[in-house]
Design an enzyme around this catalytic site. Sequence first.
Site, PDB file in Angstrom:
ATOM      1  N   ASP A  18       0.822  -1.056  -0.026  1.00 12.28           N
ATOM      2  CA  ASP A  18       0.114  -0.016   0.088  1.00 12.28           C
ATOM      3  C   ASP A  18       0.856   1.240   0.042  1.00 12.28           C
ATOM      4  O   ASP A  18       2.004   1.221   0.654  1.00 12.28           O
ATOM      5  CB  ASP A  18      -1.148  -0.096   1.191  1.00 12.28           C
ATOM      6  CG  ASP A  18      -1.637   1.157   1.365  1.00 12.28           C
ATOM      7  OD1 ASP A  18      -2.492   1.664   0.530  1.00 12.28           O
ATOM      8  OD2 ASP A  18      -1.543   1.819   2.522  1.00 12.28           O
ATOM      9  N   ASP A  20       0.102   5.051   0.805  1.00 10.12           N
ATOM     10  CA  ASP A  20       0.008   5.999   2.087  1.00 10.12           C
ATOM     11  C   ASP A  20      -0.389   5.288   3.447  1.00 10.12           C
ATOM     12  O   ASP A  20      -1.054   4.567   3.566  1.00 10.12           O
ATOM     13  CB  ASP A  20      -1.496   6.973   1.702  1.00 10.12           C
ATOM     14  CG  ASP A  20      -1.108   7.490   0.494  1.00 10.12           C
ATOM     15  OD1 ASP A  20      -0.020   8.034  -0.032  1.00 10.12           O
ATOM     16  OD2 ASP A  20      -2.340   7.568  -0.226  1.00 10.12           O
ATOM     17  N   TYR A  29      -5.216  12.781   0.647  1.00 10.97           N
ATOM     18  CA  TYR A  29      -5.519  13.385  -0.624  1.00 10.97           C
ATOM     19  C   TYR A  29      -4.224  14.286  -1.131  1.00 10.97           C
ATOM     20  O   TYR A  29      -4.341  15.396  -1.860  1.00 10.97           O
ATOM     21  CB  TYR A  29      -6.612  14.207  -0.609  1.00 10.97           C
ATOM     22  CG  TYR A  29      -8.036  13.577  -0.020  1.00 10.97           C
ATOM     23  CD1 TYR A  29      -8.596  12.330  -0.835  1.00 10.97           C
ATOM     24  CD2 TYR A  29      -8.436  13.708   1.108  1.00 10.97           C
ATOM     25  CE1 TYR A  29      -9.420  11.817  -0.541  1.00 10.97           C
ATOM     26  CE2 TYR A  29      -9.861  13.082   1.682  1.00 10.97           C
ATOM     27  CZ  TYR A  29     -10.131  12.076   0.882  1.00 10.97           C
ATOM     28  OH  TYR A  29     -11.102  11.106   1.223  1.00 10.97           O
ATOM     29  N   SER A  63      -9.117   7.770  -3.738  1.00  3.36           N
ATOM     30  CA  SER A  63     -10.340   8.182  -4.179  1.00  3.36           C
ATOM     31  C   SER A  63     -10.692   9.715  -4.310  1.00  3.36           C
ATOM     32  O   SER A  63     -11.656  10.301  -4.697  1.00  3.36           O
ATOM     33  CB  SER A  63     -11.532   7.739  -2.900  1.00  3.36           C
ATOM     34  OG  SER A  63     -10.959   8.682  -1.848  1.00  3.36           O
ATOM     35  N   CYS A 103     -16.344  -0.621  -8.185  1.00  2.00           N
ATOM     36  CA  CYS A 103     -15.505  -0.970  -8.916  1.00  2.00           C
ATOM     37  C   CYS A 103     -15.052  -2.563  -8.262  1.00  2.00           C
ATOM     38  O   CYS A 103     -15.090  -2.568  -7.098  1.00  2.00           O
ATOM     39  CB  CYS A 103     -14.477   0.060  -9.094  1.00  2.00           C
ATOM     40  SG  CYS A 103     -13.435   0.353  -7.636  1.00  2.00           S
ATOM     41  N   ARG A 106     -11.006  -1.172  -6.252  1.00  2.00           N
ATOM     42  CA  ARG A 106     -10.745  -0.586  -5.052  1.00  2.00           C
ATOM     43  C   ARG A 106     -10.812  -1.633  -3.615  1.00  2.00           C
ATOM     44  O   ARG A 106     -11.478  -2.290  -3.673  1.00  2.00           O
ATOM     45  CB  ARG A 106     -11.998   0.313  -4.806  1.00  2.00           C
ATOM     46  CG  ARG A 106     -11.748   1.155  -3.530  1.00  2.00           C
ATOM     47  CD  ARG A 106     -12.898   2.242  -3.178  1.00  2.00           C
ATOM     48  NE  ARG A 106     -12.947   2.831  -1.943  1.00  2.00           N
ATOM     49  CZ  ARG A 106     -11.997   3.819  -1.593  1.00  2.00           C
ATOM     50  NH1 ARG A 106     -11.359   4.259  -2.509  1.00  2.00           N
ATOM     51  NH2 ARG A 106     -12.041   4.282  -0.281  1.00  2.00           N
TER      52      ARG A 106
END
Length: 182
Positions: A18, A20, A29, A63, A103, A106
């Site tokens: 992963d 972040d 973000y 996202s 989806c 994700r």
Amino acid sequence: MTLFPIGSAAAPKAVLFDRDGTIVVDVPYNGDPELVREVEGARQVLDALRKAGVPVGVVTNQSGIARGLLTRGQVDAVNARVEELLGPFEVWEVCPHGAGDGCACRKPEPGMVLSASHRLGINPSDMALIGDIGADVDAAAAAGARGVLVPTGVTRPEEVEAAALVAPDLAGALALLWRDGQ
């Protein structure tokens, strides 16, 4: 420096991360490459895997793109900065969708792990995914890969309890994967 024993038949043939909170400090973000900071020990772990010939990749939910908070170009610029700091990755998988978009990519859905597996030519059962939240290890499990949770301040206690493999840091995650794979 070798962080893990090489040569175990059941050891992962590729390791996905992963982004972040796992290999870089989480900045919600983030669209600014100048804000990218390595998680302590990330470069050492990644370099050890590369030196051992183990492909590494990134699977990341973004996202902020779906929410209009980031552009794909900003995400790509941040990813390029991650590579400047941490070295090259064989594969990048980015989900630009929001939680309600339905989806298959994700996390906790398996789409990005399966796509990375296909692109690397490695069976998902021969791969591992290291992340900081339950969605990461759930995506690994859904794809048939092994998942290791490296908790941070955002990891919920129930996610830690549910994870089969939990490590205090990235080096510990590798140690678990190679010990678990022997």
